[in-house]
Design an enzyme around this catalytic site. Structure first.
Site, short mmCIF file in Angstrom:
data_model
loop_
_atom_site.label_atom_id
_atom_site.label_comp_id
_atom_site.label_asym_id
_atom_site.label_seq_id
_atom_site.Cartn_x
_atom_site.Cartn_y
_atom_site.Cartn_z
N SER A 196 7.45 6.98 -12.96
CA SER A 196 8.77 7.45 -13.35
C SER A 196 9.86 6.65 -12.65
O SER A 196 10.93 6.39 -13.23
CB SER A 196 8.92 8.94 -13.02
OG SER A 196 8.68 9.19 -11.64
N ASP A 235 3.95 -1.82 -11.90
CA ASP A 235 4.64 -0.75 -12.61
C ASP A 235 5.86 -1.27 -13.35
O ASP A 235 6.09 -0.95 -14.52
CB ASP A 235 5.05 0.35 -11.64
CG ASP A 235 3.86 1.01 -10.97
OD1 ASP A 235 2.73 0.78 -11.41
OD2 ASP A 235 4.08 1.76 -10.00
N GLU A 271 -6.60 -1.01 -9.47
CA GLU A 271 -5.72 -0.17 -8.64
C GLU A 271 -5.63 -0.73 -7.23
O GLU A 271 -6.66 -1.10 -6.64
CB GLU A 271 -6.27 1.26 -8.60
CG GLU A 271 -5.23 2.32 -8.61
CD GLU A 271 -4.47 2.37 -9.94
OE1 GLU A 271 -3.32 1.92 -9.97
OE2 GLU A 271 -5.03 2.88 -10.92
N ASP A 283 -2.54 -5.09 -7.17
CA ASP A 283 -1.34 -5.88 -7.50
C ASP A 283 -0.74 -6.55 -6.27
O ASP A 283 -0.41 -7.73 -6.30
CB ASP A 283 -0.32 -5.06 -8.29
CG ASP A 283 0.16 -3.79 -7.61
OD1 ASP A 283 -0.41 -3.41 -6.56
OD2 ASP A 283 1.11 -3.17 -8.12
N TYR A 332 0.20 4.89 1.52
CA TYR A 332 0.16 3.67 0.71
C TYR A 332 0.39 2.45 1.60
O TYR A 332 -0.34 1.46 1.54
CB TYR A 332 1.22 3.77 -0.39
CG TYR A 332 1.31 2.60 -1.34
CD1 TYR A 332 0.67 2.62 -2.57
CD2 TYR A 332 2.06 1.47 -1.01
CE1 TYR A 332 0.76 1.56 -3.45
CE2 TYR A 332 2.15 0.39 -1.88
CZ TYR A 332 1.50 0.44 -3.10
OH TYR A 332 1.59 -0.62 -3.96
#
Length: 381
Positions: free
Chosen positions: A125, A170, A30, A33, A222
Protein backbone atom coordinates in the site's frame (compact mmCIF):
# COMPACT_ATOMS: atom_id res chain seq x y z
CA UNK A 1 -17.55 10.59 -2.99
CA UNK A 2 -14.97 10.13 -5.75
CA UNK A 3 -11.41 11.39 -5.51
CA UNK A 4 -12.02 14.16 -8.04
CA UNK A 5 -15.07 15.39 -6.11
CA UNK A 6 -13.18 15.12 -2.84
CA UNK A 7 -10.39 17.24 -4.27
CA UNK A 8 -12.80 19.94 -5.39
CA UNK A 9 -14.46 20.02 -1.97
CA UNK A 10 -11.10 20.28 -0.20
CA UNK A 11 -9.28 22.71 -2.43
CA UNK A 12 -12.05 24.64 -4.16
CA UNK A 13 -11.15 23.81 -7.76
CA UNK A 14 -11.00 20.81 -10.07
CA UNK A 15 -7.72 18.85 -10.13
CA UNK A 16 -5.48 18.91 -13.18
CA UNK A 17 -5.71 15.14 -13.37
CA UNK A 18 -6.34 11.85 -11.60
CA UNK A 19 -3.86 8.95 -11.49
CA UNK A 20 -3.87 5.40 -10.11
CA UNK A 21 -1.11 3.00 -9.02
CA UNK A 22 -1.69 -0.58 -7.86
CA UNK A 23 -0.62 -2.65 -4.93
CA UNK A 24 1.06 -5.94 -5.67
CA UNK A 25 1.50 -9.52 -4.60
CA UNK A 26 4.81 -11.23 -5.12
CA UNK A 27 4.46 -14.65 -6.71
CA UNK A 28 8.00 -15.77 -5.82
CA UNK A 29 11.32 -14.24 -4.77
CA UNK A 30 11.21 -12.77 -1.26
CA UNK A 31 13.94 -10.70 0.41
CA UNK A 32 15.92 -11.15 -2.81
CA UNK A 33 15.46 -7.62 -4.15
CA UNK A 34 17.92 -5.82 -1.87
CA UNK A 35 20.34 -8.68 -2.54
CA UNK A 36 20.24 -7.65 -6.23
CA UNK A 37 18.47 -10.90 -7.08
CA UNK A 38 15.26 -11.78 -8.89
CA UNK A 39 11.59 -11.29 -8.04
CA UNK A 40 8.30 -11.96 -9.77
CA UNK A 41 5.45 -9.71 -8.63
CA UNK A 42 2.13 -8.96 -10.27
CA UNK A 43 -0.07 -5.91 -9.86
CA UNK A 44 -3.41 -6.15 -8.11
CA UNK A 45 -6.65 -4.48 -9.20
CA UNK A 46 -6.54 -2.58 -5.89
CA UNK A 47 -5.08 0.90 -6.35
CA UNK A 48 -4.09 4.14 -4.70
CA UNK A 49 -5.76 7.00 -6.59
CA UNK A 50 -4.56 10.61 -6.50
CA UNK A 51 -6.20 13.80 -7.72
CA UNK A 52 -3.44 16.37 -8.14
CA UNK A 53 -2.84 19.96 -9.21
CA UNK A 54 0.36 22.00 -9.32
CA UNK A 55 0.96 25.04 -7.14
CA UNK A 56 3.38 27.93 -7.62
CA UNK A 57 4.03 29.01 -4.03
CA UNK A 58 6.16 26.11 -2.77
CA UNK A 59 3.38 24.65 -0.61
CA UNK A 60 2.58 20.92 -0.57
CA UNK A 61 -0.91 20.06 0.66
CA UNK A 62 -1.79 16.41 1.29
CA UNK A 63 -5.04 14.76 2.27
CA UNK A 64 -6.26 11.16 2.47
CA UNK A 65 -9.90 10.17 2.18
CA UNK A 66 -9.06 7.03 4.18
CA UNK A 67 -7.60 8.64 7.30
CA UNK A 68 -9.40 11.01 9.63
CA UNK A 69 -7.59 14.28 9.91
CA UNK A 70 -7.06 17.67 8.32
CA UNK A 71 -5.05 18.57 5.25
CA UNK A 72 -1.33 18.21 5.96
CA UNK A 73 0.43 21.38 4.80
CA UNK A 74 4.20 21.40 4.25
CA UNK A 75 6.75 23.45 2.35
CA UNK A 76 8.69 21.74 -0.43
CA UNK A 77 11.94 23.51 0.47
CA UNK A 78 11.60 22.49 4.14
CA UNK A 79 10.94 18.77 3.67
CA UNK A 80 13.23 16.83 6.00
CA UNK A 81 13.81 13.05 6.21
CA UNK A 82 12.46 11.16 9.23
CA UNK A 83 10.16 14.03 10.19
CA UNK A 84 7.07 12.71 11.93
CA UNK A 85 4.36 13.28 9.32
CA UNK A 86 2.60 9.89 9.66
CA UNK A 87 0.97 8.56 6.49
CA UNK A 88 1.85 11.80 4.67
CA UNK A 89 5.55 10.85 4.81
CA UNK A 90 5.07 8.57 1.79
CA UNK A 91 3.86 11.18 -0.73
CA UNK A 92 5.94 13.93 0.92
CA UNK A 93 9.00 11.71 0.64
CA UNK A 94 8.45 11.42 -3.11
CA UNK A 95 8.41 15.21 -3.46
CA UNK A 96 11.60 15.34 -1.37
CA UNK A 97 13.27 12.63 -3.52
CA UNK A 98 12.33 14.47 -6.71
CA UNK A 99 13.68 17.72 -5.27
CA UNK A 100 16.91 16.07 -4.13
CA UNK A 101 17.40 14.55 -7.61
CA UNK A 102 17.26 18.02 -9.12
CA UNK A 103 13.77 17.85 -10.59
CA UNK A 104 11.77 21.08 -10.73
CA UNK A 105 8.92 20.41 -8.32
CA UNK A 106 9.53 23.43 -6.11
CA UNK A 107 6.18 25.00 -6.93
CA UNK A 108 4.44 22.37 -4.82
CA UNK A 109 1.13 20.59 -5.30
CA UNK A 110 -2.32 19.92 -3.92
CA UNK A 111 -2.91 16.16 -3.57
CA UNK A 112 -5.98 14.22 -2.47
CA UNK A 113 -5.60 10.46 -2.11
CA UNK A 114 -7.77 7.41 -1.63
CA UNK A 115 -6.74 3.76 -1.71
CA UNK A 116 -8.35 0.35 -1.97
CA UNK A 117 -5.04 -1.45 -1.27
CA UNK A 118 -5.38 -3.13 2.15
CA UNK A 119 -2.91 -1.57 4.59
CA UNK A 120 -0.65 -3.75 6.69
CA UNK A 121 -1.42 -6.78 4.51
CA UNK A 122 1.94 -7.02 2.77
CA UNK A 123 0.42 -5.81 -0.50
CA UNK A 124 2.53 -2.66 -0.90
CA UNK A 125 0.00 0.00 0.00
CA UNK A 126 2.89 2.38 0.70
CA UNK A 127 4.53 1.81 -2.69
CA UNK A 128 1.20 2.50 -4.39
CA UNK A 129 1.00 5.88 -2.61
CA UNK A 130 4.57 6.70 -3.60
CA UNK A 131 4.25 5.67 -7.23
CA UNK A 132 0.94 7.42 -7.85
CA UNK A 133 2.42 10.62 -6.44
CA UNK A 134 5.57 10.29 -8.52
CA UNK A 135 3.66 9.58 -11.74
CA UNK A 136 1.31 12.52 -11.25
CA UNK A 137 4.15 14.96 -10.58
CA UNK A 138 6.22 13.55 -13.43
CA UNK A 139 3.40 14.19 -15.89
CA UNK A 140 2.29 17.55 -14.45
CA UNK A 141 5.80 18.98 -14.22
CA UNK A 142 7.01 17.36 -17.47
CA UNK A 143 9.97 15.66 -15.79
CA UNK A 144 10.34 12.95 -18.45
CA UNK A 145 11.10 10.10 -16.04
CA UNK A 146 11.16 6.51 -17.27
CA UNK A 147 9.16 4.01 -15.24
CA UNK A 148 12.29 2.41 -13.70
CA UNK A 149 13.60 5.88 -12.77
CA UNK A 150 10.25 6.71 -11.22
CA UNK A 151 10.38 3.47 -9.20
CA UNK A 152 13.90 4.22 -7.96
CA UNK A 153 12.86 7.68 -6.76
CA UNK A 154 9.83 6.22 -4.99
CA UNK A 155 12.11 3.66 -3.33
CA UNK A 156 14.45 6.44 -2.20
CA UNK A 157 11.47 8.19 -0.62
CA UNK A 158 10.73 5.09 1.46
CA UNK A 159 14.38 4.31 2.27
CA UNK A 160 15.73 7.74 3.09
CA UNK A 161 12.71 9.88 3.95
CA UNK A 162 10.38 7.41 5.68
CA UNK A 163 13.22 5.24 6.97
CA UNK A 164 12.19 1.76 5.74
CA UNK A 165 15.10 -0.07 4.04
CA UNK A 166 12.97 -1.79 1.37
CA UNK A 167 14.26 -3.00 -1.97
CA UNK A 168 12.96 -1.73 -5.30
CA UNK A 169 10.50 -4.53 -6.11
CA UNK A 170 7.32 -2.97 -4.74
CA UNK A 171 7.72 0.36 -6.49
CA UNK A 172 8.80 -1.28 -9.76
CA UNK A 173 5.80 -3.60 -9.72
CA UNK A 174 3.42 -0.70 -9.13
CA UNK A 175 5.04 1.38 -11.88
CA UNK A 176 5.77 -1.26 -14.52
CA UNK A 177 3.39 -4.25 -14.34
CA UNK A 178 1.03 -4.96 -17.22
CA UNK A 179 -2.36 -6.61 -17.29
CA UNK A 180 -2.35 -10.41 -17.63
CA UNK A 181 1.36 -10.72 -16.80
CA UNK A 182 3.74 -11.26 -13.93
CA UNK A 183 6.88 -9.10 -13.90
CA UNK A 184 10.27 -10.84 -13.93
CA UNK A 185 12.55 -8.18 -12.46
CA UNK A 186 16.34 -8.31 -12.23
CA UNK A 187 16.97 -6.10 -9.20
CA UNK A 188 20.59 -5.48 -10.22
CA UNK A 189 20.04 -3.70 -13.53
CA UNK A 190 16.24 -3.23 -13.28
CA UNK A 191 15.72 -5.07 -16.55
CA UNK A 192 12.20 -6.44 -16.76
CA UNK A 193 10.35 -9.07 -18.69
CA UNK A 194 6.59 -9.31 -18.84
CA UNK A 195 5.76 -13.01 -18.38
CA UNK A 196 2.28 -14.10 -19.56
CA UNK A 197 0.29 -15.23 -16.53
CA UNK A 198 -3.26 -15.80 -17.75
CA UNK A 199 -4.51 -18.16 -15.07
CA UNK A 200 -8.15 -18.07 -16.14
CA UNK A 201 -7.35 -19.67 -19.49
CA UNK A 202 -5.72 -22.55 -17.58
CA UNK A 203 -8.68 -23.02 -15.25
CA UNK A 204 -6.67 -21.64 -12.32
CA UNK A 205 -6.88 -18.80 -9.82
CA UNK A 206 -4.37 -17.18 -7.51
CA UNK A 207 -5.98 -16.30 -4.20
CA UNK A 208 -4.73 -13.79 -1.66
CA UNK A 209 -5.38 -14.71 1.97
CA UNK A 210 -5.08 -11.53 4.05
CA UNK A 211 -4.54 -12.87 7.57
CA UNK A 212 -5.54 -9.49 9.06
CA UNK A 213 -2.35 -9.62 11.10
CA UNK A 214 -0.87 -6.18 10.56
CA UNK A 215 2.82 -6.05 9.82
CA UNK A 216 5.08 -3.03 10.08
CA UNK A 217 8.42 -3.08 8.27
CA UNK A 218 9.74 -0.18 10.31
CA UNK A 219 10.02 -2.27 13.48
CA UNK A 220 13.59 -3.40 12.93
CA UNK A 221 13.07 -7.06 12.01
CA UNK A 222 13.31 -6.35 8.28
CA UNK A 223 16.42 -4.21 8.78
CA UNK A 224 18.02 -6.94 10.89
CA UNK A 225 17.59 -9.49 8.12
CA UNK A 226 18.88 -7.09 5.52
CA UNK A 227 21.97 -6.47 7.65
CA UNK A 228 22.44 -10.22 8.08
CA UNK A 229 22.31 -10.74 4.32
CA UNK A 230 24.86 -7.96 3.81
CA UNK A 231 27.09 -9.58 6.42
CA UNK A 232 26.80 -12.91 4.60
CA UNK A 233 27.82 -11.29 1.31
CA UNK A 234 30.81 -9.64 3.01
CA UNK A 235 31.97 -12.91 4.57
CA UNK A 236 31.64 -14.70 1.23
CA UNK A 237 33.55 -11.99 -0.61
CA UNK A 238 30.76 -10.94 -2.98
CA UNK A 239 29.03 -7.59 -3.39
CA UNK A 240 25.56 -9.13 -2.99
CA UNK A 241 24.15 -12.61 -2.38
CA UNK A 242 22.92 -12.59 -5.99
CA UNK A 243 26.54 -13.50 -6.89
CA UNK A 244 26.44 -16.83 -4.99
CA UNK A 245 25.50 -19.53 -7.51
CA UNK A 246 22.89 -22.04 -6.39
CA UNK A 247 25.23 -24.87 -7.40
CA UNK A 248 27.83 -23.48 -4.99
CA UNK A 249 25.44 -22.94 -2.08
CA UNK A 250 26.60 -25.85 0.09
CA UNK A 251 30.23 -24.79 -0.27
CA UNK A 252 29.31 -21.21 0.60
CA UNK A 253 27.31 -22.24 3.67
CA UNK A 254 30.23 -24.33 4.95
CA UNK A 255 32.27 -21.11 5.12
CA UNK A 256 29.80 -19.39 7.45
CA UNK A 257 30.06 -20.02 11.18
CA UNK A 258 27.14 -17.80 12.23
CA UNK A 259 24.00 -19.98 12.13
CA UNK A 260 21.71 -16.98 11.66
CA UNK A 261 23.66 -15.58 8.71
CA UNK A 262 23.86 -19.08 7.23
CA UNK A 263 20.08 -19.40 7.29
CA UNK A 264 19.59 -16.02 5.63
CA UNK A 265 22.07 -16.83 2.88
CA UNK A 266 20.45 -20.21 2.24
CA UNK A 267 17.04 -18.59 1.85
CA UNK A 268 18.14 -15.85 -0.53
CA UNK A 269 20.21 -18.05 -2.84
CA UNK A 270 17.54 -20.78 -2.95
CA UNK A 271 14.73 -18.25 -3.52
CA UNK A 272 16.58 -16.78 -6.50
CA UNK A 273 16.73 -20.36 -7.80
CA UNK A 274 13.00 -20.77 -7.19
CA UNK A 275 12.33 -17.69 -9.36
CA UNK A 276 14.32 -19.33 -12.15
CA UNK A 277 12.32 -22.55 -11.73
CA UNK A 278 8.99 -20.71 -11.91
CA UNK A 279 10.08 -18.85 -15.06
CA UNK A 280 11.11 -22.12 -16.72
CA UNK A 281 7.81 -23.79 -15.83
CA UNK A 282 5.73 -20.87 -17.08
CA UNK A 283 7.74 -20.69 -20.31
CA UNK A 284 7.04 -24.41 -20.77
CA UNK A 285 3.32 -23.84 -20.18
CA UNK A 286 3.31 -26.00 -17.05
CA UNK A 287 1.57 -23.52 -14.76
CA UNK A 288 0.30 -26.09 -12.25
CA UNK A 289 3.83 -27.27 -11.55
CA UNK A 290 4.73 -23.95 -9.92
CA UNK A 291 2.52 -24.85 -6.93
CA UNK A 292 5.11 -27.00 -5.12
CA UNK A 293 7.74 -24.30 -5.74
CA UNK A 294 5.54 -21.81 -3.91
CA UNK A 295 5.16 -24.19 -0.97
CA UNK A 296 8.93 -24.79 -0.86
CA UNK A 297 9.37 -21.02 -0.76
CA UNK A 298 7.10 -20.78 2.25
CA UNK A 299 9.09 -23.40 4.14
CA UNK A 300 12.25 -21.39 3.50
CA UNK A 301 10.65 -18.14 4.68
CA UNK A 302 9.33 -19.91 7.78
CA UNK A 303 12.41 -21.93 8.74
CA UNK A 304 15.43 -20.06 7.37
CA UNK A 305 14.35 -16.42 7.28
CA UNK A 306 11.89 -16.91 10.19
CA UNK A 307 9.48 -14.19 9.12
CA UNK A 308 6.24 -16.17 9.12
CA UNK A 309 3.63 -16.28 11.88
CA UNK A 310 1.04 -18.83 13.05
CA UNK A 311 -1.71 -17.33 10.89
CA UNK A 312 0.38 -17.44 7.71
CA UNK A 313 1.51 -21.00 8.42
CA UNK A 314 -2.09 -22.04 8.99
CA UNK A 315 -3.28 -20.37 5.79
CA UNK A 316 -0.68 -22.30 3.79
CA UNK A 317 -1.22 -25.67 5.47
CA UNK A 318 -5.02 -25.47 5.44
CA UNK A 319 -5.09 -24.44 1.78
CA UNK A 320 -2.73 -27.22 0.71
CA UNK A 321 -4.62 -29.80 2.78
CA UNK A 322 -7.83 -28.73 1.04
CA UNK A 323 -6.39 -29.36 -2.42
CA UNK A 324 -4.54 -26.18 -3.35
CA UNK A 325 -1.69 -26.67 -5.80
CA UNK A 326 0.67 -24.64 -3.63
CA UNK A 327 0.82 -21.66 -1.29
CA UNK A 328 3.25 -19.34 0.47
CA UNK A 329 3.37 -16.15 2.46
CA UNK A 330 4.10 -13.06 0.38
CA UNK A 331 5.64 -9.74 1.31
CA UNK A 332 7.72 -8.67 4.28
CA UNK A 333 6.30 -11.18 6.73
CA UNK A 334 5.35 -11.13 10.43
CA UNK A 335 1.73 -10.96 9.26
CA UNK A 336 0.21 -9.82 6.03
CA UNK A 337 -0.90 -12.19 3.30
CA UNK A 338 -0.38 -15.55 1.65
CA UNK A 339 -0.89 -16.47 -2.01
CA UNK A 340 -2.59 -19.72 -2.93
CA UNK A 341 -2.65 -21.34 -6.40
CA UNK A 342 -5.87 -23.28 -6.89
CA UNK A 343 -7.98 -24.93 -9.56
CA UNK A 344 -10.88 -22.60 -10.35
CA UNK A 345 -13.26 -25.39 -9.33
CA UNK A 346 -11.65 -25.55 -5.87
CA UNK A 347 -11.80 -21.85 -4.96
CA UNK A 348 -14.86 -22.17 -2.74
CA UNK A 349 -13.73 -25.32 -0.94
CA UNK A 350 -10.21 -24.00 -0.29
CA UNK A 351 -11.56 -20.65 0.91
CA UNK A 352 -13.96 -22.46 3.23
CA UNK A 353 -11.21 -24.69 4.61
CA UNK A 354 -8.92 -21.75 5.37
CA UNK A 355 -11.72 -19.73 6.96
CA UNK A 356 -12.82 -22.66 9.12
CA UNK A 357 -9.23 -23.39 10.19
CA UNK A 358 -8.83 -19.79 11.33
CA UNK A 359 -12.08 -19.96 13.28
CA UNK A 360 -11.04 -23.21 14.96
CA UNK A 361 -7.71 -21.65 15.98
CA UNK A 362 -9.43 -18.59 17.41
CA UNK A 363 -7.88 -16.28 14.81
CA UNK A 364 -9.57 -13.25 13.25
CA UNK A 365 -11.41 -14.27 10.08
CA UNK A 366 -9.15 -13.84 7.03
CA UNK A 367 -10.06 -11.87 3.92
CA UNK A 368 -9.75 -14.01 0.78
CA UNK A 369 -9.88 -12.56 -2.73
CA UNK A 370 -8.51 -13.34 -6.21
CA UNK A 371 -5.24 -11.79 -7.37
CA UNK A 372 -5.96 -10.85 -10.98
CA UNK A 373 -2.77 -9.70 -12.79
CA UNK A 374 -3.57 -6.04 -13.48
CA UNK A 375 -2.17 -2.89 -15.05
CA UNK A 376 0.53 -0.74 -13.46
CA UNK A 377 0.38 2.97 -12.73
CA UNK A 378 -1.58 5.09 -15.19
CA UNK A 379 -3.55 8.28 -15.65
CA UNK A 380 -7.28 7.66 -15.28
CA UNK A 381 -8.76 11.13 -15.56
Amino acid sequence: MGVREGFEELYGAAPEGVWAAPGRVNLIGEYTDFNEGFVMPLALPHTAVAAVSRRSDGVLRLHSADIDGPVVELRVDELTPRSDTGWAAYPAGVVWALREAGHAVGGGADIHLASTVPTGAGLSSSAALEVVTALALDELYGLGLTRPELARLAQRAENDFVGVPCGVMDQTASACCTEGHALHLDCRDLSIRQVPFDLASQGLELLVVDTRVKHALGDGAYAERRAGCEEGARLLGVSHLRDVAYEDLDTALARLSDERVRRYVRHVVSDDHRVDRVISLLDAGDVRAIGPVLTDGHASLRDDLRISCPELDLAVSAANSAGALGARMTGGGFGGSAVVLVESTDVDSVTKAVTEAFAAAGFTAPRVFPAVPSAGARRIG
